[in-house]
Design a protein around this motif. Structure first.
Motif, short mmCIF file in Angstrom:
data_model
loop_
_atom_site.label_atom_id
_atom_site.label_comp_id
_atom_site.label_asym_id
_atom_site.label_seq_id
_atom_site.Cartn_x
_atom_site.Cartn_y
_atom_site.Cartn_z
N GLY A 1 0.82 -1.21 0.00
CA GLY A 1 0.00 0.00 0.00
C GLY A 1 0.85 1.26 0.00
N ASN A 2 0.25 2.35 -0.49
CA ASN A 2 0.95 3.64 -0.50
C ASN A 2 -0.05 4.72 -0.87
OD1 ASN A 2 2.98 5.49 -0.24
ND2 ASN A 2 4.26 4.67 -1.89
N ARG A 3 0.37 5.98 -0.77
CA ARG A 3 -0.44 7.12 -1.19
C ARG A 3 0.31 7.89 -2.27
NH1 ARG A 3 -4.86 7.21 1.90
NH2 ARG A 3 -5.62 8.93 0.62
N PHE A 4 -0.45 8.44 -3.23
CA PHE A 4 0.12 9.12 -4.37
C PHE A 4 -0.56 10.47 -4.58
CE2 PHE A 4 0.17 4.52 -4.98
CZ PHE A 4 1.50 4.28 -5.24
N PHE A 5 0.02 11.27 -5.50
CA PHE A 5 -0.53 12.57 -5.88
C PHE A 5 -0.78 13.44 -4.65
CE2 PHE A 5 -2.27 9.49 -9.06
CZ PHE A 5 -1.39 9.82 -10.10
N LYS A 6 0.32 13.68 -3.91
CA LYS A 6 0.28 14.52 -2.70
C LYS A 6 -0.73 13.99 -1.68
CE LYS A 6 1.73 18.71 -5.14
NZ LYS A 6 1.42 20.13 -5.47
N ASP A 7 -0.71 12.69 -1.52
CA ASP A 7 -1.54 11.97 -0.53
C ASP A 7 -3.03 12.00 -0.84
OD1 ASP A 7 0.73 11.29 0.84
OD2 ASP A 7 0.57 12.92 2.30
N LYS A 8 -3.39 12.37 -2.03
CA LYS A 8 -4.81 12.38 -2.38
C LYS A 8 -5.34 10.98 -2.69
CE LYS A 8 -5.63 17.10 -4.01
NZ LYS A 8 -6.80 17.29 -3.14
N LEU A 9 -4.54 10.15 -3.37
CA LEU A 9 -4.96 8.83 -3.79
C LEU A 9 -4.27 7.78 -2.92
CD1 LEU A 9 -6.41 6.91 -5.78
CD2 LEU A 9 -4.35 7.02 -7.21
N GLY A 10 -5.08 6.93 -2.27
CA GLY A 10 -4.55 5.84 -1.46
C GLY A 10 -4.87 4.50 -2.08
#
Length: 512
Positions: free
Chosen positions: A317-326
């Motif tokens: 797991g991770n978050r992308f696009f400045k933590d917008k997408l998880g």
């Protein structure tokens, strides 16, 4: 003469003091620029000649015995901005007076904002949520589950206060909350009710769910207006893993064995020829089903010595696009061998008469069964979740899960038929045995996909919605048994003249 000498000494001292007083000097006061109050304890320094003065109670300072020249004077004090100024002494007797006003360096702190993403699987989060809940609930965190030996949700439930488990031959399955029967409880996944694989009952067997997939387990013991009214006893909310705040890569692999198979073998059978559909589903209604549609290979058992249990899981797991997408994906696989034995005694209504008045009557039995079970459970689970934060007030998520439990059971029964037997630590006068081998295949699965959204309209108004599609299924493609019996004959030993029973060839075999 003495009078003249005294006058000369006094004159010299006066001249010397005048010289000292007229030596080069920088003096003055240090004040607060805003309040004009004296600054006590400020440092006034000429670094080039290592000259230091500290302001007195009235804010005054003095730097003396200076030669003619230009000096850089630095004034510093805690909480104030330092001041540098250039002072020039034209002659050695020059005296410069000045007042220095320091500007405060303090800044007014109007507001502090501390924000962080709560880790839903931590003990602290579980304890805080349980403390602040509007109703009565108990929560077990992922951390508490990880350090326990439990591998299924049904085993985890046994650790919750006020909850007991209803068990069967395959282990614990259904929860009884505060003494209320399982039919009064509901099971939720991420707050959404899921169907039961049993087409007759609505309660869900909790042994289907691997414990590694949980972020926390919430056991809700009292209703609130936001809950459905069919949870009279309580609700069990299985909160699955959520996207982490940073990169997550974790997994585990475990191998073990069941101590039950140290003294006996595990029995298995082939499932290759088993039809997952009934003859009526394959051939259609009102069509005679030939014998060839009923396989016999599933009735042939073989032994395994010390089979190994395996358990594996992985999560990414991770978050992308400045933590917008998880994003998170997690899976679990368990292959467990279990075995147990039991005995069944059917007692006669009337006991056999005793030999004399000093001997107690002994119970008699009309039937004695010894049962041996071998159970293979293959449990699989997979979840995937995407969540997107549109802004601080709006977010949506898409969640999918697949849970599967396949069980393969062999039951061997030795049914001893006594003839007027009594029981005194051993069985005597057994005139026959019936042997039965049963194989059963049970396939269960639950599939769910959920689209959810949460919206904060104002400080006092919020809304959430869910679109859910779920399917649960239970199949029993194989439930077969093979039986045969032996009739024992009475044999007399020609040497000892003792009589015993000897098993004859099997007779009246049948398959169902």
């Amino acid at each position: 003469m003495h009078k003249l000498l005294r006058i000369c000494v006094v004159t010299s001292l006066v001249f010397f003091n005048a010289t000292i007083l007229r030596a080069g000097e920088i003096k003055g006061h240090v004040y607060d620029k805003a309040t004009h109050e004296q600054t006590v304890g400020a440092y006034v320094v000429i670094k080039s000649i290592n000259k230091v003065a500290i302001t007195e109670l009235d804010g005054s300072f003095r730097l003396n015995n200076l030669d003619a020249g230009t000096y850089k004077v630095t004034v510093s004090y805690m909480g104030y901005q330092p001041i540098d100024t250039l002072i020039t002494l034209k002659t050695k007797e020059d005296v410069v007076k000045l007042n220095i006003y320091q500007q405060s360096s303090a800044k007014e702190l109007k507001e502090i904002q501390v924000s962080a993403k709560a880790e839903g699987g931590s003990d602290a989060f579980a304890n805080n949520k349980e403390k602040n809940a509007d109703n009565v609930m108990n929560i077990l965190s992922a951390r508490a589950i990880q350090i326990s030996p439990d591998i299924t949700v049904s085993e985890v439930m046994q650790r919750v206060s006020g909850v007991s488990m209803e068990t069967s031959n395959s282990g614990s399955q259904y929860a009884v909350i505060r003494g209320m029967d399982k039919k009064y409880n509901t099971t939720l996944v991420n707050g959404v009710k899921i169907p039961s694989p049993d087409n007759k009952d609505r309660y869900v067997p909790l042994d289907m769910f691997p414990a590694e997939l949980l972020e926390r387990l919430e056991v809700i013991k009292s209703l609130t207006p936001s809950m459905e009214a069919d949870a009279t006893g309580g609700s069990m909310n299985l909160v699955m893993k959520d996207a982490p705040s940073k990169l997550l890569v974790e997994g585990n692999v475990a191998v073990g064995y069941s101590t039950a198979f140290q003294s006996q073998d595990f029995q298995k059978y082939s499932t290759a020829d088993i039809n997952k559909k009934s003859p009526a589903e394959i051939l259609g209604p009102n069509v005679f089903a030939p014998v060839s549609m009923f396989p016999s290979s599933n009735l042939v058992t073989s032994n395994m010595t010390m089979p190994l249990n395996t358990n594996a899981s992985v999560s990414l797991g991770n978050r992308f696009f400045k933590d917008k997408l998880g994003v998170i994906v997690s899976g679990s696989y368990q292959n467990t061998y279990d075995g147990y034995n039991s005995n069944l005694f059917v007692e006669n209504v009337v006991s056999a008469p005793s030999a004399d008045i000093n001997t107690n009557n002994l119970p008699g039995f009309s039937d004695i069964e010894h049962r041996n079970y071998s159970l293979l459970s293959r449990r699989m689970g997979a979840i995937a979740k995407l969540d997107y934060k549109i802004n601080d007030k709006n977010s949506i998520s898409l969640f999918g899960t697949h849970i599967q439990l396949n069980q393969y059971r062999v039951r061997n029964i030795i049914d001893s038929v006594p003839g007027g037997a009594h029981f005194n630590d051993t069985w005597v006068n057994v005139i026959g045995n019936k042997y039965k081998t049963e194989t059963r295949t049970t396939l269960q699965n639950i599939d769910n996909i959920t689209l959810q959204g949460t919206h904060k309209i104002s400080s006092a108004l919020s809304a959430d919605w869910s679109l859910v599609a779920s399917e649960a299924k239970r199949q029993l493609p194989n439930d077969a048994e093979f039986s045969y019996a032996t009739k024992d004959s009475l044999v007399t030993d020609p040497v000892t003249k003792q009589q015993s029973y000897r098993a004859a060839a099997p007779y009246f075999p049948y398959v169902t």
